[in-house]
Scaffold this motif. Structure first.
Motif, PDB file in Angstrom:
ATOM      1  N   LEU A  42     -14.461   4.020   0.782  1.00 40.43           N
ATOM      2  CA  LEU A  42     -15.816   4.261   1.283  1.00 40.43           C
ATOM      3  C   LEU A  42     -15.829   4.531   2.784  1.00 40.43           C
ATOM      4  O   LEU A  42     -16.657   5.300   3.264  1.00 40.43           O
ATOM      5  N   LYS A  43     -14.915   3.925   3.508  1.00 39.93           N
ATOM      6  CA  LYS A  43     -14.875   4.125   4.960  1.00 39.93           C
ATOM      7  C   LYS A  43     -14.561   5.581   5.300  1.00 39.93           C
ATOM      8  O   LYS A  43     -15.208   6.194   6.145  1.00 39.93           O
ATOM      9  N   GLU A  44     -13.562   6.152   4.639  1.00 43.05           N
ATOM     10  CA  GLU A  44     -13.161   7.540   4.892  1.00 43.05           C
ATOM     11  C   GLU A  44     -13.897   8.548   4.005  1.00 43.05           C
ATOM     12  O   GLU A  44     -13.737   9.749   4.172  1.00 43.05           O
ATOM     13  N   ARG A  45     -14.666   8.020   3.043  1.00 35.44           N
ATOM     14  CA  ARG A  45     -15.419   8.847   2.080  1.00 35.44           C
ATOM     15  C   ARG A  45     -14.489   9.755   1.264  1.00 35.44           C
ATOM     16  O   ARG A  45     -14.786  10.916   1.018  1.00 35.44           O
ATOM     17  N   ILE A  46     -13.377   9.172   0.825  1.00 35.97           N
ATOM     18  CA  ILE A  46     -12.387   9.923   0.064  1.00 35.97           C
ATOM     19  C   ILE A  46     -12.047   9.161  -1.221  1.00 35.97           C
ATOM     20  O   ILE A  46     -11.850   7.945  -1.199  1.00 35.97           O
ATOM     21  N   ILE A  47     -11.944   9.901  -2.320  1.00 26.93           N
ATOM     22  CA  ILE A  47     -11.423   9.352  -3.566  1.00 26.93           C
ATOM     23  C   ILE A  47      -9.982   9.846  -3.665  1.00 26.93           C
ATOM     24  O   ILE A  47      -9.732  11.055  -3.673  1.00 26.93           O
ATOM     25  N   HIS A  48      -9.047   8.914  -3.712  1.00 26.75           N
ATOM     26  CA  HIS A  48      -7.632   9.267  -3.779  1.00 26.75           C
ATOM     27  C   HIS A  48      -7.230   9.419  -5.240  1.00 26.75           C
ATOM     28  O   HIS A  48      -7.189   8.443  -5.988  1.00 26.75           O
ATOM     29  N   VAL A  49      -6.943  10.651  -5.645  1.00 25.91           N
ATOM     30  CA  VAL A  49      -6.547  10.954  -7.020  1.00 25.91           C
ATOM     31  C   VAL A  49      -5.034  11.101  -7.031  1.00 25.91           C
ATOM     32  O   VAL A  49      -4.494  12.029  -6.422  1.00 25.91           O
ATOM     33  N   ASN A  50      -4.354  10.166  -7.688  1.00 24.86           N
ATOM     34  CA  ASN A  50      -2.892  10.205  -7.706  1.00 24.86           C
ATOM     35  C   ASN A  50      -2.293   9.722  -9.025  1.00 24.86           C
ATOM     36  O   ASN A  50      -1.098   9.442  -9.112  1.00 24.86           O
ATOM     37  N   LYS A  51      -3.138   9.605 -10.050  1.00 22.06           N
ATOM     38  CA  LYS A  51      -2.669   9.161 -11.362  1.00 22.06           C
ATOM     39  C   LYS A  51      -3.702   9.540 -12.424  1.00 22.06           C
ATOM     40  O   LYS A  51      -4.813   9.931 -12.106  1.00 22.06           O
ATOM     41  N   THR A  52      -3.294   9.413 -13.667  1.00 20.64           N
ATOM     42  CA  THR A  52      -4.208   9.697 -14.771  1.00 20.64           C
ATOM     43  C   THR A  52      -3.957   8.679 -15.873  1.00 20.64           C
ATOM     44  O   THR A  52      -2.865   8.099 -15.964  1.00 20.64           O
ATOM     45  N   TYR A  53      -4.965   8.463 -16.704  1.00 20.54           N
ATOM     46  CA  TYR A  53      -4.849   7.512 -17.803  1.00 20.54           C
ATOM     47  C   TYR A  53      -4.554   8.263 -19.090  1.00 20.54           C
ATOM     48  O   TYR A  53      -5.260   9.207 -19.444  1.00 20.54           O
ATOM     49  N   GLY A  71      -7.157  14.286  -2.305  1.00 22.60           N
ATOM     50  CA  GLY A  71      -8.266  13.477  -1.844  1.00 22.60           C
ATOM     51  C   GLY A  71      -9.542  14.258  -2.095  1.00 22.60           C
ATOM     52  O   GLY A  71      -9.642  15.426  -1.730  1.00 22.60           O
ATOM     53  N   VAL A  72     -10.500  13.639  -2.752  1.00 26.94           N
ATOM     54  CA  VAL A  72     -11.778  14.282  -3.044  1.00 26.94           C
ATOM     55  C   VAL A  72     -12.831  13.666  -2.130  1.00 26.94           C
ATOM     56  O   VAL A  72     -13.087  12.459  -2.180  1.00 26.94           O
ATOM     57  N   TYR A  73     -13.409  14.518  -1.286  1.00 28.24           N
ATOM     58  CA  TYR A  73     -14.434  14.065  -0.355  1.00 28.24           C
ATOM     59  C   TYR A  73     -15.689  13.642  -1.114  1.00 28.24           C
ATOM     60  O   TYR A  73     -16.119  14.312  -2.059  1.00 28.24           O
ATOM     61  N   MET A  74     -16.290  12.533  -0.685  1.00 32.25           N
ATOM     62  CA  MET A  74     -17.524  12.053  -1.299  1.00 32.25           C
ATOM     63  C   MET A  74     -18.724  12.590  -0.520  1.00 32.25           C
ATOM     64  O   MET A  74     -19.017  12.106   0.579  1.00 32.25           O
ATOM     65  N   GLN A  75     -19.385  13.599  -1.066  1.00 28.20           N
ATOM     66  CA  GLN A  75     -20.635  14.065  -0.499  1.00 28.20           C
ATOM     67  C   GLN A  75     -21.661  12.938  -0.656  1.00 28.20           C
ATOM     68  O   GLN A  75     -21.401  11.957  -1.337  1.00 28.20           O
ATOM     69  N   ASP A  76     -22.802  13.052   0.001  1.00 28.76           N
ATOM     70  CA  ASP A  76     -23.754  11.939   0.078  1.00 28.76           C
ATOM     71  C   ASP A  76     -24.103  11.323  -1.272  1.00 28.76           C
ATOM     72  O   ASP A  76     -24.075  10.101  -1.420  1.00 28.76           O
ATOM     73  N   GLN A  77     -24.434  12.135  -2.256  1.00 23.05           N
ATOM     74  CA  GLN A  77     -24.848  11.610  -3.563  1.00 23.05           C
ATOM     75  C   GLN A  77     -23.696  10.860  -4.238  1.00 23.05           C
ATOM     76  O   GLN A  77     -23.889   9.784  -4.798  1.00 23.05           O
ATOM     77  N   LEU A  78     -22.491  11.411  -4.169  1.00 20.56           N
ATOM     78  CA  LEU A  78     -21.321  10.749  -4.754  1.00 20.56           C
ATOM     79  C   LEU A  78     -20.981   9.479  -3.978  1.00 20.56           C
ATOM     80  O   LEU A  78     -20.643   8.449  -4.567  1.00 20.56           O
ATOM     81  N   TYR A  79     -21.098   9.525  -2.673  1.00 16.51           N
ATOM     82  CA  TYR A  79     -20.829   8.356  -1.845  1.00 16.51           C
ATOM     83  C   TYR A  79     -21.772   7.206  -2.219  1.00 16.51           C
ATOM     84  O   TYR A  79     -21.344   6.061  -2.391  1.00 16.51           O
ATOM     85  N   LYS A  80     -23.059   7.499  -2.355  1.00 16.73           N
ATOM     86  CA  LYS A  80     -24.029   6.454  -2.709  1.00 16.73           C
ATOM     87  C   LYS A  80     -23.714   5.853  -4.075  1.00 16.73           C
ATOM     88  O   LYS A  80     -23.800   4.634  -4.263  1.00 16.73           O
ATOM     89  N   LEU A  81     -23.343   6.700  -5.024  1.00 18.52           N
ATOM     90  CA  LEU A  81     -22.979   6.210  -6.356  1.00 18.52           C
ATOM     91  C   LEU A  81     -21.749   5.309  -6.273  1.00 18.52           C
ATOM     92  O   LEU A  81     -21.737   4.208  -6.823  1.00 18.52           O
ATOM     93  N   CYS A  82     -20.707   5.755  -5.573  1.00 14.49           N
ATOM     94  CA  CYS A  82     -19.473   4.977  -5.471  1.00 14.49           C
ATOM     95  C   CYS A  82     -19.698   3.661  -4.735  1.00 14.49           C
ATOM     96  O   CYS A  82     -19.147   2.624  -5.125  1.00 14.49           O
TER      97      CYS A  82
END
Length: 174
Positions: A42-53, A71-82
């Motif tokens: 949340l601090k960097e607003r990044i989702i680190h994608v490095n694995k899959t289920y 790294g997937v940037y969290m735009q405002d709406q995604l950031y609020k959800l996360c």
């Protein structure tokens, strides 16, 4: 409009949250299912994608391709959800039970088959057509295209090996 209607029609909060997350992030279902709380920065607003289920074997593996590590940037709406989802998980004190961002009910990770079935049935009722979790990835790409985001940026965000793949799959939308 369809996405808003669909989200309003999903009665199970956990599945509504996952649906919104997939549509806002563009992640593949397996990538979202493998996310741990620490992958959502949340601090960097990044989702680190490095694995899959891998549900078939109930294991977490490496991503589909090397380019899928991103790294997937969290735009405002995604950031609020996360931010809300992370706070709820910590607030429920499940952080000690599971580090998974979207925990399952029977397994540690959320189950693809039950989610996909619910999504197909609910979307048929709400918007008149069946959609899959992967359809939400297409929705994400389409929304970015409508906003004028360039194809290379979309390709990187989706974790495609090159923009040719993105063009072949998504350009027909516009």
């Amino acid at each position: 409009d369809e996405l808003s209607a669909l989200l309003k029609g999903i009665e199970i909060k956990k599945l509504r949250d996952l649906t919104e997350f997939l549509a806002l992030s563009g992640l593949r279902f397996g990538e979202a299912a493998a996310l741990e709380l620490s992958d959502v920065d949340l601090k960097e607003r990044i989702i680190h994608v490095n694995k899959t289920y891998d549900q078939a074997h109930d294991i977490v593996t490496s991503t589909k391709t090397q380019r899928s590590n991103r790294g997937v940037y969290m735009q405002d709406q995604l950031y609020k959800l996360c931010r809300r989802l992370k706070a709820e998980r910590i607030g429920l004190n499940v952080i000690t039970l599971s580090k998974v961002f979207f925990p399952g009910t029977r397994r540690n990770h959320i189950e693809f088959d039950s989610y996909a079935k619910y999504l197909r049935e609910t979307s048929q009722k709400v918007i008149g057509r069946r959609i899959t979790p992967h359809t939400l990835r297409h929705t994400h790409a389409s929304l970015l295209m409508e906003k004028g985001v360039d194809i290379d940026t979309i390709s990187h965000r989706l974790g495609h090996a090159d923009s040719r793949i993105t063009k072949e799959i998504y350009l027909h939308v516009t």
